[in-house]
Design a protein around this motif. Structure first.
Motif, PDB file in Angstrom:
ATOM      1  N   GLY A   1       0.826  -1.202   0.000  1.00  7.33           N
ATOM      2  CA  GLY A   1       0.000   0.000   0.000  1.00  7.33           C
ATOM      3  C   GLY A   1       0.855   1.244   0.000  1.00  7.33           C
ATOM      4  O   GLY A   1       0.900   1.992   0.977  1.00  7.33           O
ATOM      5  N   ARG A   2       1.576   1.464  -1.123  1.00  7.65           N
ATOM      6  CA  ARG A   2       2.483   2.612  -1.189  1.00  7.65           C
ATOM      7  C   ARG A   2       1.752   3.922  -0.940  1.00  7.65           C
ATOM      8  O   ARG A   2       2.293   4.837  -0.325  1.00  7.65           O
ATOM      9  N   MET A   3       0.491   3.996  -1.424  1.00 13.56           N
ATOM     10  CA  MET A   3      -0.253   5.243  -1.238  1.00 13.56           C
ATOM     11  C   MET A   3      -0.466   5.556   0.235  1.00 13.56           C
ATOM     12  O   MET A   3      -0.573   6.718   0.626  1.00 13.56           O
ATOM     13  N   LEU A   4      -0.486   4.518   1.084  1.00 19.15           N
ATOM     14  CA  LEU A   4      -0.643   4.751   2.518  1.00 19.15           C
ATOM     15  C   LEU A   4       0.578   5.454   3.094  1.00 19.15           C
ATOM     16  O   LEU A   4       0.455   6.440   3.826  1.00 19.15           O
ATOM     17  N   ALA A   5       1.772   4.938   2.754  1.00 21.21           N
ATOM     18  CA  ALA A   5       3.004   5.562   3.249  1.00 21.21           C
ATOM     19  C   ALA A   5       3.148   6.974   2.704  1.00 21.21           C
ATOM     20  O   ALA A   5       3.590   7.884   3.420  1.00 21.21           O
ATOM     21  N   GLU A   6       2.775   7.174   1.436  1.00 20.31           N
ATOM     22  CA  GLU A   6       2.857   8.506   0.852  1.00 20.31           C
ATOM     23  C   GLU A   6       1.850   9.452   1.493  1.00 20.31           C
ATOM     24  O   GLU A   6       2.149  10.627   1.713  1.00 20.31           O
ATOM     25  N   GLY A   7       0.659   8.931   1.793  1.00 20.29           N
ATOM     26  CA  GLY A   7      -0.334   9.747   2.488  1.00 20.29           C
ATOM     27  C   GLY A   7       0.138  10.143   3.879  1.00 20.29           C
ATOM     28  O   GLY A   7       0.010  11.301   4.294  1.00 20.29           O
ATOM     29  N   PHE A   8       0.700   9.173   4.608  1.00 20.39           N
ATOM     30  CA  PHE A   8       1.265   9.479   5.923  1.00 20.39           C
ATOM     31  C   PHE A   8       2.308  10.593   5.819  1.00 20.39           C
ATOM     32  O   PHE A   8       2.319  11.529   6.612  1.00 20.39           O
ATOM     33  N   ALA A   9       3.201  10.463   4.838  1.00 20.76           N
ATOM     34  CA  ALA A   9       4.288  11.434   4.693  1.00 20.76           C
ATOM     35  C   ALA A   9       3.755  12.833   4.430  1.00 20.76           C
ATOM     36  O   ALA A   9       4.368  13.825   4.841  1.00 20.76           O
ATOM     37  N   CYS A  10       2.621  12.925   3.736  1.00 26.42           N
ATOM     38  CA  CYS A  10       2.019  14.224   3.440  1.00 26.42           C
ATOM     39  C   CYS A  10       1.116  14.718   4.569  1.00 26.42           C
ATOM     40  O   CYS A  10       0.504  15.787   4.442  1.00 26.42           O
ATOM     41  N   GLY A  11       1.029  13.951   5.643  1.00 25.13           N
ATOM     42  CA  GLY A  11       0.205  14.390   6.767  1.00 25.13           C
ATOM     43  C   GLY A  11      -1.279  14.307   6.487  1.00 25.13           C
ATOM     44  O   GLY A  11      -2.060  15.138   6.966  1.00 25.13           O
ATOM     45  N   VAL A  12      -1.687  13.285   5.710  1.00 21.52           N
ATOM     46  CA  VAL A  12      -3.104  13.093   5.394  1.00 21.52           C
ATOM     47  C   VAL A  12      -3.647  11.950   6.243  1.00 21.52           C
ATOM     48  O   VAL A  12      -3.058  10.864   6.256  1.00 21.52           O
ATOM     49  N   PRO A  13      -4.744  12.135   6.964  1.00 21.89           N
ATOM     50  CA  PRO A  13      -5.354  11.036   7.715  1.00 21.89           C
ATOM     51  C   PRO A  13      -5.711   9.883   6.780  1.00 21.89           C
ATOM     52  O   PRO A  13      -6.205  10.104   5.672  1.00 21.89           O
ATOM     53  N   VAL A  14      -5.463   8.658   7.224  1.00 24.25           N
ATOM     54  CA  VAL A  14      -5.598   7.482   6.367  1.00 24.25           C
ATOM     55  C   VAL A  14      -6.623   6.504   6.926  1.00 24.25           C
ATOM     56  O   VAL A  14      -6.632   6.198   8.120  1.00 24.25           O
ATOM     57  N   LEU A  15      -7.474   5.991   6.013  1.00 30.28           N
ATOM     58  CA  LEU A  15      -8.371   4.883   6.301  1.00 30.28           C
ATOM     59  C   LEU A  15      -7.985   3.741   5.369  1.00 30.28           C
ATOM     60  O   LEU A  15      -7.944   3.916   4.151  1.00 30.28           O
ATOM     61  N   GLY A  16      -7.705   2.572   5.933  1.00 31.87           N
ATOM     62  CA  GLY A  16      -7.341   1.422   5.123  1.00 31.87           C
ATOM     63  C   GLY A  16      -8.191   0.221   5.470  1.00 31.87           C
ATOM     64  O   GLY A  16      -8.700   0.101   6.593  1.00 31.87           O
ATOM     65  N   SER A  17      -8.331  -0.695   4.521  1.00 29.74           N
ATOM     66  CA  SER A  17      -9.074  -1.919   4.776  1.00 29.74           C
ATOM     67  C   SER A  17      -8.176  -2.920   5.499  1.00 29.74           C
ATOM     68  O   SER A  17      -6.986  -2.679   5.699  1.00 29.74           O
ATOM     69  N   ASP A  18      -8.751  -4.063   5.848  1.00 30.61           N
ATOM     70  CA  ASP A  18      -7.962  -5.102   6.512  1.00 30.61           C
ATOM     71  C   ASP A  18      -7.469  -6.149   5.518  1.00 30.61           C
ATOM     72  O   ASP A  18      -7.270  -7.312   5.864  1.00 30.61           O
ATOM     73  N   SER A  19      -7.223  -5.733   4.285  1.00 29.21           N
ATOM     74  CA  SER A  19      -6.720  -6.636   3.249  1.00 29.21           C
ATOM     75  C   SER A  19      -5.201  -6.743   3.308  1.00 29.21           C
ATOM     76  O   SER A  19      -4.492  -5.734   3.294  1.00 29.21           O
ATOM     77  N   GLY A  20      -4.687  -7.965   3.359  1.00 29.99           N
ATOM     78  CA  GLY A  20      -3.250  -8.194   3.229  1.00 29.99           C
ATOM     79  C   GLY A  20      -2.415  -7.408   4.215  1.00 29.99           C
ATOM     80  O   GLY A  20      -2.615  -7.441   5.436  1.00 29.99           O
ATOM     81  N   GLU A  21      -1.462  -6.641   3.662  1.00 29.18           N
ATOM     82  CA  GLU A  21      -0.475  -5.923   4.459  1.00 29.18           C
ATOM     83  C   GLU A  21      -0.991  -4.607   5.018  1.00 29.18           C
ATOM     84  O   GLU A  21      -0.334  -3.982   5.860  1.00 29.18           O
ATOM     85  N   VAL A  22      -2.172  -4.155   4.576  1.00 30.44           N
ATOM     86  CA  VAL A  22      -2.648  -2.820   4.947  1.00 30.44           C
ATOM     87  C   VAL A  22      -2.643  -2.582   6.461  1.00 30.44           C
ATOM     88  O   VAL A  22      -2.119  -1.561   6.928  1.00 30.44           O
ATOM     89  N   PRO A  23      -3.194  -3.498   7.285  1.00 31.51           N
ATOM     90  CA  PRO A  23      -3.181  -3.226   8.728  1.00 31.51           C
ATOM     91  C   PRO A  23      -1.772  -3.060   9.290  1.00 31.51           C
ATOM     92  O   PRO A  23      -1.559  -2.250  10.208  1.00 31.51           O
ATOM     93  N   ARG A  24      -0.784  -3.796   8.734  1.00 30.94           N
ATOM     94  CA  ARG A  24       0.599  -3.672   9.219  1.00 30.94           C
ATOM     95  C   ARG A  24       1.203  -2.341   8.781  1.00 30.94           C
ATOM     96  O   ARG A  24       1.987  -1.737   9.507  1.00 30.94           O
TER      97      ARG A  24
END
Length: 382
Positions: free
Chosen positions: A293-316
């Motif tokens: 979920g590269r978009m998650l790490a990029e969102g974190f880096a930009c200071g954007v609140p993130v909602l992710g599903s429980d698919s695969g690696e997303v929760p980690r």
């Protein structure tokens, strides 16, 4: 004076300058302890267009080119015979960024001198049975290796159950993010909002970044937004087979939805900074689940609140810096979105936690150092 350890890292991905960030960062953070060479194809047939190797003057790693033959197939392509010379001559360790079950991964294992340790990396988070000869290729590469790197915790958990993997040292290392390029910049985001015909003072923007395909959860997000009674706007950035359906859906919502395609990677930070919430509603299928979920790490880096599903690696990947929701529960997504859209304070809290997670866990210097530390452990074992 002790000479630097000589590391050769091989990947077809290195044909793209951006993908050589790992090699260049390892050379930079390794200082005088590591001498890093990246071996890249001169030419490769990419998913969208042909790719030709371009060297950049500021690269820290040495870049050496080789031919790539039959590169229309990731499973069946091979490097030219000149690869053998690139892997010999005082090399201390070879790092193969090729899956162990593909022909190029086997080739790197065969051409690495027997005295030289080989470490491969893998992103396979599904339990698969490979047909001949791929199963035999994987087995050989694992047996030949001195260790392996998993691009996700779920990858490591999955592969430890396969023959041979548990007998080799392994390390989980996440994918990296450029925490300097991807950083909070609300002014840039507001500029993009105006270019899209939106006023920054309008309702919060719910964002999506990635491929427009069902397995990435686009239909679920559309349904969750339909249920929202809290004022919202939605920005979908990416591209893919669902673009037509997404634009038809957007048209039914008038001025509340924008669909943005053709965004270059350098333009992604501005897109993320235009969002108030980033959604990654990935959906597990029999043949796929989210690997990082590269978009998650990029969102974190930009200071954007993130909602992710429980698919695969997303929760980690999300950890405690965002919200993890059931991947097949639109009502839960609607409820979580409503809570965030109605609470600027909660969004600020998650933005701060996400940025901290990006800098301490996913930033390229951290990821590069984790690789080098593992390589050092492998060498010290010998």
């Amino acid at each position: 004076m002790k000479r630097p350890r000589r590391l050769v890292t091989v990947s077809h991905s290195y044909v793209v300058t951006l993908n050589r960030r790992l090699a260049n960062e390892m050379a930079r953070v390794g200082g005088g302890d590591w001498d890093v060479t990246a071996v890249a194809p001169r030419f490769f047939h990419g998913d969208l267009s042909p790719l030709t190797l371009q060297r950049e003057p500021e690269e820290s790693a040495r870049v050496e080119d080789v031919r790539a033959l039959f590169s229309r197939s990731l499973h069946a392509f091979v490097y030219g015979p000149e690869l053998r010379a690139r892997l010999s001559g005082g090399v201390d360790l070879v790092h193969s960024w090729e899956e162990p079950y593909v022909l190029a991964g086997l080739e790197v294992a065969l051409l690495t001198p027997r005295r030289v340790p080989l470490v491969f990396c893998t992103a396979q988070n599904l339990s698969k049975r490979y047909p001949p000869p791929f199963a035999q290729m994987e087995r050989f590469v694992v047996q030949r290796s001195a260790g392996w790197v998993a691009w996700g915790e779920t990858v490591k958990d999955n592969l430890l159950a396969r023959p041979g993997y548990a007998q080799r040292p392994a390390r989980y290392v996440p994918m990296g993010v450029d925490a300097e390029l991807f950083r909070p910049d609300r002014a840039a985001g507001e500029t993009l909002l105006r270019e899209l015909g939106w006023e920054p003072s309008g309702p919060p923007v719910v964002g999506y970044l990635g491929r427009f395909v069902p397995e990435k959860g686009v239909p679920l997000l559309m349904e969750a937004l339909e249920r929202l009674t809290t004022p919202w706007r939605a920005l979908f950035a990416g591209g893919g087979p669902m673009e037509g359906a997404l634009r038809d859906w957007a048209a039914r919502h008038g001025d509340r939805v924008r669909v943005l395609t053709g965004v270059p990677h350098t333009g992604v930070p501005r897109v993320l900074n235009a969002m108030d919430v980033l959604c990654a509603p990935s959906q597990t299928t029999p043949k796929w689940k989210e690997q990082f979920g590269r978009m998650l790490a990029e969102g974190f880096a930009c200071g954007v609140p993130v909602l992710g599903s429980d698919s695969g690696e997303v929760p980690r990947t999300v950890g405690d810096a965002g919200l993890v929701l059931p991947e097949a529960a639109p009502a839960a997504w609607t409820s979580a979105l409503a809570g965030l859209l109605e609470s600027p304070e909660r969004r600020r809290e998650l933005a701060t936690r996400g940025r901290e997670r990006a800098v301490t866990r996913f930033a390229w210097p951290v990821v590069a150092r984790a690789h080098l530390d593992f390589f050092s452990e492998v060498l010290d074992r010998r």
